[in-house]
Design a protein around this motif. Structure first.
Motif, PDB file in Angstrom:
ATOM      1  N   ILE A  11      31.547  26.305  -7.194  1.00 34.61           N
ATOM      2  CA  ILE A  11      31.153  26.326  -8.609  1.00 34.61           C
ATOM      3  C   ILE A  11      31.500  27.669  -9.256  1.00 34.61           C
ATOM      4  N   LEU A  12      31.416  28.753  -8.466  1.00 33.50           N
ATOM      5  CA  LEU A  12      31.751  30.072  -9.004  1.00 33.50           C
ATOM      6  C   LEU A  12      33.251  30.194  -9.241  1.00 33.50           C
ATOM      7  N   ASN A  55      26.407  21.215 -14.367  1.00 30.81           N
ATOM      8  CA  ASN A  55      25.502  22.293 -13.979  1.00 30.81           C
ATOM      9  C   ASN A  55      25.811  23.579 -14.742  1.00 30.81           C
ATOM     10  N   LEU A  56      27.091  23.853 -14.923  1.00 32.47           N
ATOM     11  CA  LEU A  56      27.481  25.049 -15.682  1.00 32.47           C
ATOM     12  C   LEU A  56      27.076  24.919 -17.149  1.00 32.47           C
ATOM     13  N   ARG A  57      27.218  23.703 -17.693  1.00 35.79           N
ATOM     14  CA  ARG A  57      26.768  23.492 -19.082  1.00 35.79           C
ATOM     15  C   ARG A  57      25.271  23.702 -19.199  1.00 35.79           C
ATOM     16  N   THR A  58      24.519  23.201 -18.234  1.00 35.01           N
ATOM     17  CA  THR A  58      23.064  23.392 -18.237  1.00 35.01           C
ATOM     18  C   THR A  58      22.720  24.883 -18.169  1.00 35.01           C
ATOM     19  N   PHE A  59      23.554  25.622 -17.433  1.00 31.02           N
ATOM     20  CA  PHE A  59      23.352  27.066 -17.301  1.00 31.02           C
ATOM     21  C   PHE A  59      23.652  27.797 -18.606  1.00 31.02           C
ATOM     22  N   GLY A  60      24.425  27.158 -19.484  1.00 33.30           N
ATOM     23  CA  GLY A  60      24.726  27.771 -20.777  1.00 33.30           C
ATOM     24  C   GLY A  60      26.194  28.016 -21.040  1.00 33.30           C
ATOM     25  N   ILE A  61      27.074  27.593 -20.119  1.00 30.33           N
ATOM     26  CA  ILE A  61      28.505  27.775 -20.325  1.00 30.33           C
ATOM     27  C   ILE A  61      29.041  26.654 -21.218  1.00 30.33           C
TER      28      ILE A  61
END
Length: 331
Positions: A11-12, A55-61
């Motif tokens: 993911i990173l 998951n990245l969208r949920t994180f704010g990306i």
């Protein structure tokens, strides 16, 4: 790194690929994402990438997917910094005389890392500007860090201070004796970084060019001058210091032609008092440190500005004009 460990970082690396290879005008397909991940030793299925993106969208990306001719294209939308903001940062780093050329290049490289590779190339073009004068003191970062540490720890500092001689060599002031002051603020003025501090021996506020300070050490003694700085206005201090040259503070009255109104506001702020004299001119009353630099600033304004008070400052201006006349009449 083993492939298994790389899989854990999938993911990173996905985020890294999207940040580096996409922006609002450049997108990447799922096939290209999978190929890019393989370069990092990561194999993945499309389904897992979709999940990672969510998951990245949920994180704010801000990952945007758009369909075009049955193919989805993905890119990063809003970033922490817009390209215009990064250009502003690059220009500021380039213009900062207190940064060495080496440190400027290092900082700009890090700023480029905040953009996609396409936007980074635009930032790189920003770098190729006219040669700008830079400090030669590589310890500038260390100096600033030490000063901030002293302010945070509420302690005094000691240091040596130098000037340049005609042979471009550093010459220590006070024959190398240590200065001891209480640091209270840092100011960026006239394209240089200054320490504003209290000197208890002389019982006055002083400023020092940070790039001319050497061997800064934190002392054990607590800072002094708290009462002076409780009412201290950094903005007002910088306005009255011309080129950060010190001098006796005076309330000076200047007669100005109307077209200089903007110049006075730019220099002294919108709160400056401007009193109409007639249809073509006005007076300003400003508190300044009367120095040669201040007199030169008024002279540079030409016939549109004239110091009319107090008499001591008018007299000093006349002496300066006489000195200039002698200097330029000599063969």
């Amino acid at each position: 790194m083993a492939e298994g460990n790389n899989q854990k970082l999938k993911i990173l690396y996905l985020l890294k690929i999207l940040m580096e290879k996409t922006d609002e005008t450049h997108s990447i397909t799922m096939t290209e994402i999978l190929s890019s991940l393989k370069l990092y030793g990561i194999t993945a299925e499309r389904k897992s990438i979709y999940s990672d993106m969510e998951n990245l969208r949920t994180f704010g990306i801000d990952i945007i997917g758009e369909k075009e001719n049955k193919t989805y294209y993905y890119h990063i939308g809003n970033r922490q910094f817009e390209l215009a903001e990064l250009k502003l940062l690059v220009d500021s780093v380039q213009a900062a005389k207190f940064l060495t050329a080496k440190k400027s290049r290092e900082l700009i490289k890090k700023i480029e890392g905040l953009a996609s590779k396409y936007e980074a190339s635009k930032l790189q073009r920003q770098v190729y500007t006219a040669e700008r004068i830079k400090t030669a003191n590589e310890n500038i970062y260390y100096n600033v860090d030490q000063i901030h540490m002293a302010i945070g720890s509420n302690v005094q500092i000691t240091f040596q201070y130098f000037n340049w001689d005609v042979n471009k060599r550093q010459v220590l002031r006070k024959d190398g004796a240590l200065y001891r002051v209480s640091p209270w603020a840092l100011s960026w003025d006239d394209e240089n970084y200054y320490l504003v501090a209290f000197d208890s021996e002389e019982d006055k506020i002083k400023h020092f060019r940070v790039d001319k300070m050497l061997h800064i050490e934190l002392a054990k003694e607590h800072r002094e001058g708290d009462e002076r700085f409780r009412q201290f206005d950094m903005g007002a201090y910088a306005r009255k210091m011309f080129g950060m040259f010190d001098g006796e503070e005076e309330m000076v009255k200047i007669l100005c032609r109307n077209y200089l109104a903007g110049v006075m506001i730019d220099r002294f702020g919108k709160d400056v008092t401007m009193v109409k004299r007639d249809e073509d001119s006005f007076y300003v009353n400003v508190k300044v440190a009367v120095s040669g630099q201040f007199l030169a600033w008024v002279i540079a304004l030409g016939e549109g500005a004239k110091i009319v008070g107090p008499e001591s400052v008018v007299h000093r201006m006349k002496k300066e004009i006489e000195r200039l006349a002698r200097q330029y009449s000599e063969e």
